[in-house]
Every structure is written in C-alpha cells, then in structure tokens.
Design an enzyme around this catalytic site. Structure first.
Site, PDB file in Angstrom:
ATOM      1  N   LYS A 109      40.453  41.343  52.115  1.00 32.70           N
ATOM      2  CA  LYS A 109      40.375  40.058  51.416  1.00 32.70           C
ATOM      3  C   LYS A 109      39.603  39.021  52.249  1.00 32.70           C
ATOM      4  CE  LYS A 109      42.815  41.890  48.044  1.00 32.70           C
ATOM      5  NZ  LYS A 109      44.230  42.077  47.814  1.00 32.70           N
TER       6      LYS A 109
HETATM    7  C1  LIG Z   1      45.338  42.786  47.088  1.00 33.42           C
HETATM    8  C2  LIG Z   1      45.928  42.313  45.819  1.00 33.42           C
HETATM    9  C3  LIG Z   1      47.305  42.155  45.634  1.00 33.42           C
HETATM   10  C4  LIG Z   1      48.315  42.630  46.626  1.00 33.42           C
HETATM   11  O1  LIG Z   1      48.074  42.137  47.875  1.00 33.42           O
HETATM   12  P1  LIG Z   1      48.886  42.732  49.128  1.00 33.42           P
HETATM   13  O2  LIG Z   1      48.783  41.584  50.108  1.00 33.42           O
HETATM   14  O3  LIG Z   1      48.130  43.941  49.565  1.00 33.42           O
HETATM   15  O4  LIG Z   1      50.265  43.021  48.723  1.00 33.42           O
HETATM   16  C5  LIG Z   1      47.753  41.616  44.456  1.00 33.42           C
HETATM   17  N1  LIG Z   1      46.901  41.259  43.486  1.00 33.42           N
HETATM   18  C6  LIG Z   1      45.565  41.408  43.622  1.00 33.42           C
HETATM   19  C7  LIG Z   1      44.679  40.975  42.503  1.00 33.42           C
HETATM   20  C8  LIG Z   1      45.047  41.961  44.783  1.00 33.42           C
HETATM   21  O5  LIG Z   1      43.741  42.166  44.896  1.00 33.42           O
END
Ligand SMILES: *Cc1c(COP(=O)(O)O)cnc(C)c1O
Length: 387
Positions: free
Chosen positions: A190
């Site tokens: 991210k």
């Molecule tokens: C990555 C992601 C999540 C979950 O994130 P984590 O921190 O890995 O639990 C939830 N929603 C979206 C749209 C994501 O891309």
C-alpha cells in the site's frame, strides 16, 4: 537493459525507517508506548480527521468499525464487488449478510446510480443496508458527497474502505470526512507501510472511544467508563467483548518515519502514472480514470484490454508481460464469484460491470522506487504485445 524481474508493487524502506525501528527496539516500549498515538495523530492530521485508532491490520479495522456501528445478525452490509475480500468479510465476522453494488465502468468504484436504484428497491422491500462500504479503488476517490447524501436519506452508515487511498483528496479535501469511519491499510504494497497495520479514522468522539475499546479486549481504565468503585491504581474493567487488534510501537514507528517521505513517494507515483497515461494512450487499452476534482493516491495502475480493438486478450497480454520479466497482477476477482460467496447464493452475471472489468484488467508495475528504465521495459513490452 537489465532483465531483473519487475514486481507490480514494492515497499520503499530507507535508512531513516530502519533507524526509527531500531530506536523503538531499544526504547522502553515495544507495544502500548508513545509511538502508536504519535502515528495516530500524524495520520489523522494528514486526512484532517479528529480521531485515529491504529489497528493490527485494515481487516481488523473494518471488523471493529462494523461492530462500533452496531452491525449484527439480521443486518445487511453492501460493498463493491471490485475489492479485496476483506471489504465484505467484515460483515460476516459480525453475523450480518453481505450484498454488492455494481461498479461504474469508468471509475471502477461503486456506481452511485446503481446504489441509488438498489436503495430505492430495498426501501420498498424493507431491507435497507445498515452499512455501505464504498472502496476508493486503486486510490481514486469515490463520489463520497453523493454517497453521503444517500446515507442521510436512507439512514445507513458509511465505512469508507480507503485502504488504497492514503493521501487522496476530493475537491481539495482529504478523503475520509464523508464517512462515519474511514479505514486505511498499511500493508507493504500500500501507500505507506507499517509491515502490517491499519487505522480507523472518524470525526465522532463516541465512535472513536468504542473503537479503542474494541481494539483492546473491551477493557477500560477510564474512570468515566467504570461501573464499580476502583479497587486501586491497577484497576480496570472489561465492559464489552473486544479483541487484541493493537498495532505495536515498532510498526507505528515505521509508519511515522514513512510519513516523512509520503509526499515524495506520492509525487513519484503521480509522475509514473502520467508517463503511463501519455505513452499507453495510443494502444487498445482503457486507462485509469482522471478527474480535475480528485487526487488519486495511484496505489495501482490498472489497464483494461479493449477487446473491441484488439484480438490480444488479457490472458495473452499477461503472459507476454511475464515472458518479458514483468510481474503483473489482477485486482480484483469479483468478490461475489469467490466460492465462499457463491455458496451464499451469489452467481456469475450478478454484477456484470465488475465481471466485465475483471475479464480485461491487468495491474501493471507502479511503485515509488520504479526506475525510468523499468517503466520503459513495461511500456515496450505492452507496445510489442499489442502491435
Ligand atoms: C489491503 C486491503 C484490505 C485489507 O488490508 P490489511 O491491512 O491487509 O488487512 C482491505 N480492503 C482493501 C480494499 C485492501 O486493498
């Protein structure tokens, strides 16, 4: 040119990040120390939100956001089928039902027109959603003012899944303010990372207090929460059923350090996206949306093969990239087509815009440290495969 494999995404860690983590390891607190509130303040400030509750990951953040908004058995949560499964699973953790709202093919986000039509129908049937979870797909903000207007009219709460959208804005306003709770993710792919991590942002102090409680076992030491006289300085009460969803100080220190470089990383993403926009525009591809009133975080750069203009299909294009040492990815397999959701009654054809998008989509590499040479390799590979 080098033939080293190019990933679709990669975290960016510098010496200052490493030093921040080491300093925390040598400090008095590895968890429940000062680094978490510091990170919470920095993220809240970035998104101009009053309260931030850091959580072990965004999946946990979505879970406690649902609980804080009172979601339970018999309720329904609606989200976009074009998302990671966590956007829907949070409802199932609470014993609630899930339904989906199809996407707008241009923005690839939940279609406001489809949402509006579905709400009208659900209102007539007496089955309105308790929560709607719009997802800022690839970092491109949803039309949140329109979704807020519908929430006020039909009485549902909004959890904005802004996992892709750290730093994104709409009409000059950082995203988050139209939601009851906005959730960000700090997974390594991210925008900024804490290794694993997430946060709930809210402007509602009562929701923030509830989220803090749920994050840590439902335990409080706040005299205002206690139901019985304190036995002493050690005293706490468990007043709700919560979880251990805490972020550690090691993770928070990494996150705060990453934020010092966020603007430079954002500019690098923006510049790479603009070069892709310009160089890929002549190919039979549909490119990511742009709009004068929105700043995308450019978490992902997704191209769609224009099947009316080329005989090369998504499969073949993905394979051509792989043969050139380029790792694409696909975001997302529509959630309702996952076996778990099919078993709940969802079928192919249920959300045709998301399914059509999925058939043609490829996420091509974009990350802050991507070099001009790496980007040129991706552009050349796509150009060769599509000419
Ligand atoms: C990555 C992601 C999540 C979950 O994130 P984590 O921190 O890995 O639990 C939830 N929603 C979206 C749209 C994501 O891309």
């Amino acid at each position: 040119m080098s033939n080293e494999r190019i990933p679709y995404s990669r975290q960016s860690i510098d010496d200052a990040d490493v030093a921040a983590v080491i300093a925390t390891l040598r400090s008095d607190y590895l968890t429940q120390g000062p680094a978490v509130p510091t990170f919470e303040s920095a993220i809240s400030e970035l998104h101009a939100m009053a309260h931030g509750v850091a959580v072990a990951n965004a999946t946990g953040a979505l879970h406690i956001a649902c609980l804080a908004l009172g979601l339970g058995a018999g309720d329904v949560l609606w989200t976009s089928p074009n998302s990671f499964v966590a956007s829907a699973n949070c409802a199932r953790y609470c014993g609630a039902d899930v339904d989906f709202v199809d996407i707008d093919p241009t923005s690839r986000n939940m279609s406001v027109a489809a949402l509006s039509a579905k709400l009208e129908e659900a209102d007539r049937a007496g089955r309105l959603p308790k929560i709607v979870v719009p997802v800022d797909f690839a970092g491109y903000p949803c039309d949140m003012p329109a979704i807020r207007a519908l929430a006020d009219r039909y009485g549902f709460s909004i959890i904005e899944d802004a996992s892709h959208a750290v730093g994104a804005s709409l009409g000059g306003q950082p995203i988050g303010c139209h939601a009851d709770i906005a959730v960000l993710s700090f997974h390594p792919v991210k925008i900024v990372t804490t290794g694993e991590g997430g946060i709930c942002l809210t402007n509602n102090p009562a929701l923030a207090a509830k989220l803090r409680l749920l994050r840590s076992h439902g335990i409080s030491r706040d005299p205002a929460d206690l139901t019985q006289p304190s036995d002493g300085l050690w005293y706490y009460e468990q007043i709700d059923l919560g979880f251990n969803y805490r972020m550690s100080d090691i993770q928070a220190a990494l996150g705060t350090s990453q934020l010092n470089r966020r603007l430079a990383m954002q500019e690098a993403r923006e510049s790479l996206a603009r070069i892709y926009d310009a160089r890929l525009s002549g190919l039979p591809l549909k490119l990511p949306p742009r709009s004068a009133d929105r700043v995308s975080a450019h978490h992902l750069y997704v191209i769609e093969v224009d099947s009316s203009a080329t005989a090369v299909d998504r499969q073949a294009l993905f394979a051509a990239l792989a043969a050139d040492g380029i790792s694409g990815n696909v975001h997302y397999i529509p959630i309702h087509l996952q076996p778990y959701y099919r078993a709940l009654g969802f079928k192919a054809g249920g959300f045709p815009a998301a399914e059509n998008y999925y058939r043609n989509a490829i996420t091509i590499p974009l990350f802050p440290a991507m070099t001009d040479e790496q980007q040129e390799r991706v552009i050349q590979s796509l150009t060769r495969a599509l000419s």
